[in-house]
Design a protein around this motif. Sequence first.
Motif, PDB file in Angstrom:
ATOM      1  N   LEU A  57      43.067  27.521   8.895  1.00  0.00           N
ATOM      2  CA  LEU A  57      42.792  28.442  10.000  1.00  0.00           C
ATOM      3  C   LEU A  57      41.474  29.179   9.778  1.00  0.00           C
ATOM      4  N   ILE A  58      40.689  29.270  10.852  1.00  0.00           N
ATOM      5  CA  ILE A  58      39.467  30.087  10.853  1.00  0.00           C
ATOM      6  C   ILE A  58      39.678  31.204  11.859  1.00  0.00           C
ATOM      7  N   VAL A  59      39.601  32.441  11.393  1.00  0.00           N
ATOM      8  CA  VAL A  59      39.758  33.614  12.262  1.00  0.00           C
ATOM      9  C   VAL A  59      38.387  34.260  12.444  1.00  0.00           C
ATOM     10  N   ASN A  60      37.985  34.365  13.706  1.00  0.00           N
ATOM     11  CA  ASN A  60      36.679  34.970  14.010  1.00  0.00           C
ATOM     12  C   ASN A  60      36.880  36.283  14.762  1.00  0.00           C
ATOM     13  N   PHE A  61      36.491  37.411  14.126  1.00  0.00           N
ATOM     14  CA  PHE A  61      36.555  38.730  14.770  1.00  0.00           C
ATOM     15  C   PHE A  61      35.264  38.936  15.562  1.00  0.00           C
ATOM     16  N   PHE A  62      35.429  39.287  16.841  1.00  0.00           N
ATOM     17  CA  PHE A  62      34.278  39.473  17.719  1.00  0.00           C
ATOM     18  C   PHE A  62      34.470  40.722  18.569  1.00  0.00           C
ATOM     19  N   ALA A  63      33.406  41.105  19.296  1.00  0.00           N
ATOM     20  CA  ALA A  63      33.467  42.211  20.257  1.00  0.00           C
ATOM     21  C   ALA A  63      32.426  41.967  21.335  1.00  0.00           C
ATOM     22  N   CYS A  97      28.044  38.351  17.659  1.00  0.00           N
ATOM     23  CA  CYS A  97      29.364  37.781  17.969  1.00  0.00           C
ATOM     24  C   CYS A  97      29.277  36.874  19.186  1.00  0.00           C
ATOM     25  N   VAL A  98      28.634  37.388  20.224  1.00  0.00           N
ATOM     26  CA  VAL A  98      28.516  36.631  21.469  1.00  0.00           C
ATOM     27  C   VAL A  98      27.677  35.373  21.245  1.00  0.00           C
ATOM     28  N   THR A  99      26.685  35.454  20.370  1.00  0.00           N
ATOM     29  CA  THR A  99      25.796  34.325  20.100  1.00  0.00           C
ATOM     30  C   THR A  99      26.538  33.177  19.409  1.00  0.00           C
ATOM     31  N   GLU A 100      27.392  33.497  18.451  1.00  0.00           N
ATOM     32  CA  GLU A 100      28.030  32.448  17.652  1.00  0.00           C
ATOM     33  C   GLU A 100      29.292  31.857  18.292  1.00  0.00           C
ATOM     34  N   THR A 106      34.131  38.367  28.116  1.00  0.00           N
ATOM     35  CA  THR A 106      33.251  37.706  27.145  1.00  0.00           C
ATOM     36  C   THR A 106      33.727  36.293  26.836  1.00  0.00           C
ATOM     37  N   VAL A 107      35.028  36.145  26.647  1.00  0.00           N
ATOM     38  CA  VAL A 107      35.589  34.834  26.362  1.00  0.00           C
ATOM     39  C   VAL A 107      35.314  33.866  27.516  1.00  0.00           C
ATOM     40  N   PRO A 166      29.743  40.301  13.333  1.00  0.00           N
ATOM     41  CA  PRO A 166      31.046  39.605  13.364  1.00  0.00           C
ATOM     42  C   PRO A 166      31.556  39.311  11.945  1.00  0.00           C
ATOM     43  N   THR A 167      32.860  39.049  11.838  1.00  0.00           N
ATOM     44  CA  THR A 167      33.478  38.663  10.568  1.00  0.00           C
ATOM     45  C   THR A 167      34.305  37.408  10.797  1.00  0.00           C
ATOM     46  N   THR A 168      34.132  36.448   9.881  1.00  0.00           N
ATOM     47  CA  THR A 168      34.880  35.188   9.967  1.00  0.00           C
ATOM     48  C   THR A 168      35.653  34.986   8.669  1.00  0.00           C
ATOM     49  N   VAL A 169      36.936  34.634   8.821  1.00  0.00           N
ATOM     50  CA  VAL A 169      37.823  34.487   7.669  1.00  0.00           C
ATOM     51  C   VAL A 169      38.374  33.064   7.637  1.00  0.00           C
ATOM     52  N   PHE A 170      38.328  32.449   6.455  1.00  0.00           N
ATOM     53  CA  PHE A 170      38.864  31.105   6.247  1.00  0.00           C
ATOM     54  C   PHE A 170      40.184  31.236   5.491  1.00  0.00           C
ATOM     55  N   VAL A 171      41.268  30.736   6.115  1.00  0.00           N
ATOM     56  CA  VAL A 171      42.629  30.914   5.604  1.00  0.00           C
ATOM     57  C   VAL A 171      43.225  29.544   5.269  1.00  0.00           C
ATOM     58  N   SER A 172      43.840  29.432   4.097  1.00  0.00           N
ATOM     59  CA  SER A 172      44.442  28.174   3.657  1.00  0.00           C
ATOM     60  C   SER A 172      45.734  27.901   4.433  1.00  0.00           C
ATOM     61  N   PRO A 173      46.245  26.666   4.389  1.00  0.00           N
ATOM     62  CA  PRO A 173      47.493  26.334   5.097  1.00  0.00           C
ATOM     63  C   PRO A 173      48.696  27.158   4.644  1.00  0.00           C
ATOM     64  N   ASP A 174      48.660  27.706   3.407  1.00  0.00           N
ATOM     65  CA  ASP A 174      49.784  28.526   2.942  1.00  0.00           C
ATOM     66  C   ASP A 174      49.529  30.021   3.119  1.00  0.00           C
ATOM     67  N   GLY A 175      48.464  30.387   3.860  1.00  0.00           N
ATOM     68  CA  GLY A 175      48.229  31.778   4.223  1.00  0.00           C
ATOM     69  C   GLY A 175      47.360  32.569   3.266  1.00  0.00           C
ATOM     70  N   GLU A 176      46.653  31.901   2.376  1.00  0.00           N
ATOM     71  CA  GLU A 176      45.781  32.601   1.432  1.00  0.00           C
ATOM     72  C   GLU A 176      44.372  32.728   2.017  1.00  0.00           C
ATOM     73  N   ILE A 177      43.804  33.922   1.926  1.00  0.00           N
ATOM     74  CA  ILE A 177      42.431  34.141   2.383  1.00  0.00           C
ATOM     75  C   ILE A 177      41.472  33.537   1.359  1.00  0.00           C
ATOM     76  N   LEU A 178      40.701  32.558   1.788  1.00  0.00           N
ATOM     77  CA  LEU A 178      39.788  31.848   0.893  1.00  0.00           C
ATOM     78  C   LEU A 178      38.390  32.455   0.913  1.00  0.00           C
ATOM     79  N   GLU A 179      37.983  32.962   2.062  1.00  0.00           N
ATOM     80  CA  GLU A 179      36.657  33.581   2.180  1.00  0.00           C
ATOM     81  C   GLU A 179      36.626  34.504   3.386  1.00  0.00           C
ATOM     82  N   THR A 180      35.958  35.640   3.221  1.00  0.00           N
ATOM     83  CA  THR A 180      35.713  36.550   4.336  1.00  0.00           C
ATOM     84  C   THR A 180      34.208  36.738   4.430  1.00  0.00           C
ATOM     85  N   HIS A 181      33.627  36.304   5.525  1.00  0.00           N
ATOM     86  CA  HIS A 181      32.175  36.353   5.703  1.00  0.00           C
ATOM     87  C   HIS A 181      31.830  37.290   6.848  1.00  0.00           C
ATOM     88  N   SER A 182      30.974  38.253   6.588  1.00  0.00           N
ATOM     89  CA  SER A 182      30.489  39.164   7.632  1.00  0.00           C
ATOM     90  C   SER A 182      29.064  38.782   7.976  1.00  0.00           C
TER      91      SER A 182
END
Length: 242
Positions: free
Chosen positions: A134-140, A146-149, A181-182, A208-224
Amino acid sequence: MDAQRAARWRTQLSGWRGGLFALLGLYALGATVFLLAGGGQPAMTSLVAMEAEVGSGGVDVDSDPASTPNSTVSASAVPASTVVAAAPEPPPLCSDIDPSEHSVDSSLGAVHALAFVTLDERPAAFAGYVGCPLIVNFFASWCAPCVTEMPDFERFWNTHGATVAVLGLAANDRLEDAIATVAERGVTYPTGLDEGELFIDFGGLGMPTTVFVSPDGEILETHSGLLTLDDITSRAEEHFGL
């Protein structure tokens, strides 16, 4: 003369009668010997033999497996070519996951125990993403990077959505602005609203902040910061082995 002729006829007739009775006697004697030797009543003898065979476990000629209740057919009678093993069901595609169809499960660890609300105001849960990268992208709406990416996340999802899920969450934003926006950026992957502190829970520092989450729910990376399509793809390859 006539008397002598009549006497001869009576003598001959008497001889024929004696011969006939002799033949009948021989026939009766032969039949008696035949019956005593076991040659008589063949139908009855055969029936007795069949009954004896059935009684000893033989084949019942009167039974019909197709018409007898509770009758079974031996598995060996089924040709091996007709036995087909059921194919296992393929796992669901990550792109088919609808988080609003899942409820919060506090027994799950880390990310999968959290919840959010979709942009059409339906409760949703991260529990739906169990087993899926899972990739979670926080935007506003007020965040220019945020709007650009956002279109690049849409392109990535169109290419890799079957194996990697993408979720956009509007943080510190008004619902109507996030919806607009969406729509303007042509986003079709699932989106929601961070009404609580998910941004903090995921380790966000700036937008913006993007988070990469493993299939078992572990946060692998948080990128701002802003990510391009190449950035998203290379990180997904690193974390998920695309």
